[in-house]
Design a protein around this motif. Structure first.
Motif, PDB file in Angstrom:
ATOM      1  N   SER A  75      23.931  35.298 -97.124  1.00 30.05           N
ATOM      2  CA  SER A  75      24.655  34.500 -98.116  1.00 30.05           C
ATOM      3  C   SER A  75      26.144  34.821 -98.143  1.00 30.05           C
ATOM      4  O   SER A  75      26.955  33.979 -98.549  1.00 30.05           O
ATOM      5  N   ASP A  76      26.521  36.028 -97.696  1.00 32.83           N
ATOM      6  CA  ASP A  76      27.941  36.389 -97.678  1.00 32.83           C
ATOM      7  C   ASP A  76      28.722  35.510 -96.705  1.00 32.83           C
ATOM      8  O   ASP A  76      29.921  35.281 -96.889  1.00 32.83           O
ATOM      9  N   LEU A  77      28.047  35.056 -95.642  1.00 31.72           N
ATOM     10  CA  LEU A  77      28.735  34.281 -94.618  1.00 31.72           C
ATOM     11  C   LEU A  77      28.882  32.809 -94.986  1.00 31.72           C
ATOM     12  O   LEU A  77      29.433  32.032 -94.207  1.00 31.72           O
ATOM     13  N   THR A  78      28.383  32.423 -96.139  1.00 30.48           N
ATOM     14  CA  THR A  78      28.573  31.047 -96.584  1.00 30.48           C
ATOM     15  C   THR A  78      30.000  30.871 -97.086  1.00 30.48           C
ATOM     16  O   THR A  78      30.421  31.563 -98.019  1.00 30.48           O
ATOM     17  N   PRO A  79      30.792  30.004 -96.474  1.00 33.49           N
ATOM     18  CA  PRO A  79      32.173  29.822 -96.944  1.00 33.49           C
ATOM     19  C   PRO A  79      32.203  29.327 -98.388  1.00 33.49           C
ATOM     20  O   PRO A  79      31.246  28.721 -98.880  1.00 33.49           O
ATOM     21  N   ASP A  80      33.303  29.604 -99.056  1.00 31.45           N
ATOM     22  CA  ASP A  80      33.449  29.103-100.420  1.00 31.45           C
ATOM     23  C   ASP A  80      33.689  27.594-100.386  1.00 31.45           C
ATOM     24  O   ASP A  80      33.762  26.972 -99.317  1.00 31.45           O
ATOM     25  N   LEU A  81      33.798  26.992-101.578  1.00 28.52           N
ATOM     26  CA  LEU A  81      33.901  25.540-101.670  1.00 28.52           C
ATOM     27  C   LEU A  81      35.123  25.019-100.925  1.00 28.52           C
ATOM     28  O   LEU A  81      35.062  23.981-100.244  1.00 28.52           O
TER      29      LEU A  81
END
Length: 739
Positions: free
Chosen positions: A286-292
């Motif tokens: 989940s850390d590798l999910t870019p922000d909005l």
């Protein structure tokens, strides 16, 4: 016109379907890599922020705060891994609960992370378990763990116990998800975020340019083939706006499909990417999910970039359809194209000796320079290709060389475009290898240290112990060889040599005689002046200190009354002996910074460097992959563009073998000219960055670097050579007719 564009895109026959698929695949791969880069930056920030809760002591509670926690952070270690431990005591029912816990541990209880629980269950108690008093009552959740393998513990005490401990403070706010900006007494943290952000900013910039070239090349694969068709539309009455709409629809459809596929590819490989420890540890997926902002930037930016690339590719159709249909030769590039490249190098050179103090200032100092240089290479590429074509023409002895030189001089921008991705990849590789190779050389010069000596530093001078400092529990441990306390000299006392070197610590010679691996006292001394780690390894320290510490006029009784600076414990260096001794020392002196061997101290620095080296490998590999994709797409587009002129040449009697030589020379000439410039510029940028940021001269890359460059160029030529057999099929008499 939108409906017409959709029909041409989706119902244009086999050729349109193949074109749509190729563009979508290229864009999908580019989007997946861009998401990985943006996600990596997001992951570094999230991982760094999850260290923040343990450093709550940087915001002590006020007297008016209700039910604060007594809080003491301990940074311990086990078998080369760091253990983050928080000892706490609640003063009331309203005391805050750290993230990852459902409740506070009561006195005599503790929570542990999953990785630490596994170690506690498998490792000998005297090496690890005995450090945690009480019983294990629960597992710490991911919200408090920087990484899946993090070793973390939260131990409960009574307020009476913890309030008497040096270093313990009261806190009423736990900063979950926020890394502290300032830690006067030290923080539990991973690789410094400031350095990583600087490097990641350069990494992302280094990937964006090859990605844009890949997307532009993929879009031009359709755009260049459609120039004549759109020119015909203009000639029969279509307005520039209508042509632009049709072009935008075709490029947007393929780029939207590729963008969606790129998101799917990224989600499929995200879990595997999270296991790569480029920060020294792995990450949660989940850390590798870019922000909005990152997601919107990729989701909207790629289709917009594709549409703009198509619009730019068709600018001649808008300006003059006759110019396209008649293939008017464009104006040759001028030397002013070098200005941007020179400006980028000048910007980097300016900060030599003027490095900004803050990490944000360093990003603003070096990142624009790298970006300007990369843009300068792309802008200067056509001019370099034109110069190389003139050199080729002046030295040509065969018709193939003359034809290739004439075609390159006729349109050097097209010749350079096919190899522009590889040129940027070579630039990125040169910078990465130059920087990391120099850092590796500097790290290799350090003493790797030994595990036989373990030191505990008493940083709090007011609470430093006096009298008997060596814990009684050390005696009799397997692998224990000896221990001694190095003490602070009386105020104003020190030993100074004629060369200006001085010593301000004292040690018992009787204890030192039982300590293997340390410098002994000079003969006849009972107390000696010494360094706090008991070893004067090499220059610039006086040679006499490496054979015997100078005697001090201090009696053993006077020495016992002085506060300790360090506790040095000698073992046989085996992991079991080191951890048993560390457990005893940690129980006797529960301080923020635990005991550490010299090898562990050096390994921490090596771990930081290893993370940066992995990051450089990722950048180099990604850049080369993007360059290969760009080259393949450009070659495919080039065959379509050159189909008719080569067919005409074959009709005039030019043999197929000569045409193959022409294609090879058209690719080799800009490749060699621009590649040499890119490698030289990359090494120069690495030298300027190292000199300004780290005060290190560039270490010459080894033979492996030049072999990598040569291999990259040979693989590029192999891609070109793989298309040569297609000339026979694509340059038949039927291809010479006008569409």
């Amino acid at each position: 016109m939108i409906r017409l564009g959709l029909r041409l895109t989706l119902a244009g026959g086999r050729e349109a379907a193949i074109r749509l698929t190729l563009i979508a695949v290229a864009v999908a791969l580019g989007v997946a890599m861009l998401l990985a880069a943006v996600g990596g930056m997001s992951g570094v920030r999230k991982q760094s922020a999850r260290y923040g809760w343990a450093n709550a002591a940087v915001q002590p509670a006020q007297q008016a705060d209700r039910d604060p926690l007594w809080w003491h952070l301990i940074i311990d270690g086990y078998d080369g891994s760091t253990i983050g431990r928080v000892d706490l005591a609640a003063t009331g029912p309203g005391s805050p609960v750290p993230p990852g816990l459902t409740r506070l541990p009561a006195p005599g209880e503790y929570f542990a992370s999953p990785a630490l629980r596994e170690l506690l269950a498998t490792e000998p108690a005297d090496q690890l378990r005995d450090r945690f008093p009480g019983r294990l009552v629960g597992t710490i959740g991911n919200a408090a763990l920087p990484a899946p393998e993090s070793l973390v513990a939260v131990v409960g005490y009574t307020p009476a116990e913890l309030s008497r401990r040096p270093g313990a403070v009261r806190v009423s706010v736990i900063p979950a998800g926020v890394a502290p900006a300032n830690c006067p007494d030290g923080c539990w943290a991973g690789i410094p975020e400031s350095g990583l952000l600087l490097i990641l900013a350069v990494v992302t910039a280094a990937m964006i340019f090859p990605l844009l070239i890949l997307i532009g090349s993929a879009t031009r694969l359709a755009a260049a083939r459609r120039e004549q068709r759109f020119a015909a539309m203009r000639l029969v009455g279509a307005t520039p706006r209508q042509v632009a709409i049709v072009s935008a629809v075709e490029s947007t459809v393929s780029s939207l499909a590729g963008t969606a596929a790129g998101f799917v590819i990224f989600l499929l490989v995200r879990d595997r990417l999270a296991t790569i420890p480029f920060t020294g540890t792995s990450m949660f997926p989940s850390d590798l999910t870019p922000d909005l902002r990152g997601l919107l930037g990729v989701a909207l930016g790629v289709p917009v970039a594709s549409a703009l690339a198509a619009r730019f590719a068709l600018r001649r159709v808008t300006i003059s359809p006759l110019g396209v249909s008649r293939r008017v030769t464009p104006r040759p590039p001028r030397a002013y194209r070098l200005i941007l490249l020179v400006l980028g190098l000048a910007e980097l050179a300016y900060f030599v000796g003027r490095r900004p103090e803050t990490s944000n200032g360093q990003v603003l100092a070096f990142l624009p320079g790298i970006l300007i240089v990369m843009a300068g290479l792309v802008v200067a590429g056509p001019w370099l290709t034109m110069v190389a074509s003139r050199v080729l023409a002046s030295r040509a002895r065969r018709p193939a060389a003359l034809i290739a030189a004439r075609r390159l001089a006729d349109n050097p921008a097209t010749g350079f475009r096919a190899v522009s991705g590889l040129v940027l990849a070579l630039f990125v590789t040169s910078v990465a290898v130059g920087v990391m190779g120099t850092m590796a050389a500097a790290a290799g010069e350090r003493d790797p240290g030994s595990n036989t000596l373990m030191g505990l530093i008493f940083r709090d001078e007011q609470h430093a112990p006096t009298g008997a400092v060596i814990p009684a529990g050390l005696t009799g441990l397997d692998g224990f060889r000896g221990a001694t306390a190095v003490r602070a000299a009386p105020e104003g006392s020190k030993f100074t040599t004629g060369d200006g070197f001085s010593l301000d610590a004292l040690v018992s010679c009787a204890d030192l005689a039982r300590m293997p691996g340390t410098t002994p006292c000079e003969p006849g001394a009972t107390t000696a002046w010494a360094m706090i780690d008991l070893r004067a390894r090499s220059d610039p320290w006086p040679a006499a200190w490496r054979t015997g510490w100078p005697a001090a006029d201090v009696t053993p009784d006077q020495l016992q009354a002085l506060p300790a600076v360090t506790l040095i414990v000698a073992t046989d260096g085996t992991p079991g002996a080191v951890e048993r001794a560390r457990t005893v020392v940690a129980g006797a002196y529960p301080m923020t910074w635990g005991a550490e061997t010299d090898a562990e101290w050096q390994a921490e620095t090596a771990r930081v460097f290893e993370g940066w080296r992995r990051l450089a490998d990722v950048v180099v590999l990604t850049s080369l992959v993007l360059a290969g994709l760009s080259l393949a797409v450009s070659v495919a587009g080039g065959l379509t563009e050159r189909r008719r002129p080569f067919s005409v040449l074959r009709l005039t009697g030019v043999p197929l073998t000569m045409l193959r030589r022409v294609v090879a020379l058209e690719s080799v000439t800009p490749l060699v000219a621009a590649a040499l410039t890119a490698v030289g510029t990359g090494l120069l940028c690495a030298h300027l960055f190292l000199t300004a940021q780290m005060d290190l001269p560039l270490h010459s890359p080894g033979a492996g670097f030049y072999l990598t460059v040569l291999l990259g160029m040979l693989l590029s030529l192999a891609v070109v050579a793989s298309t040569l057999p297609l000339l026979r099929r694509t340059t038949g008499p039927e291809a010479a007719r006008n569409d």
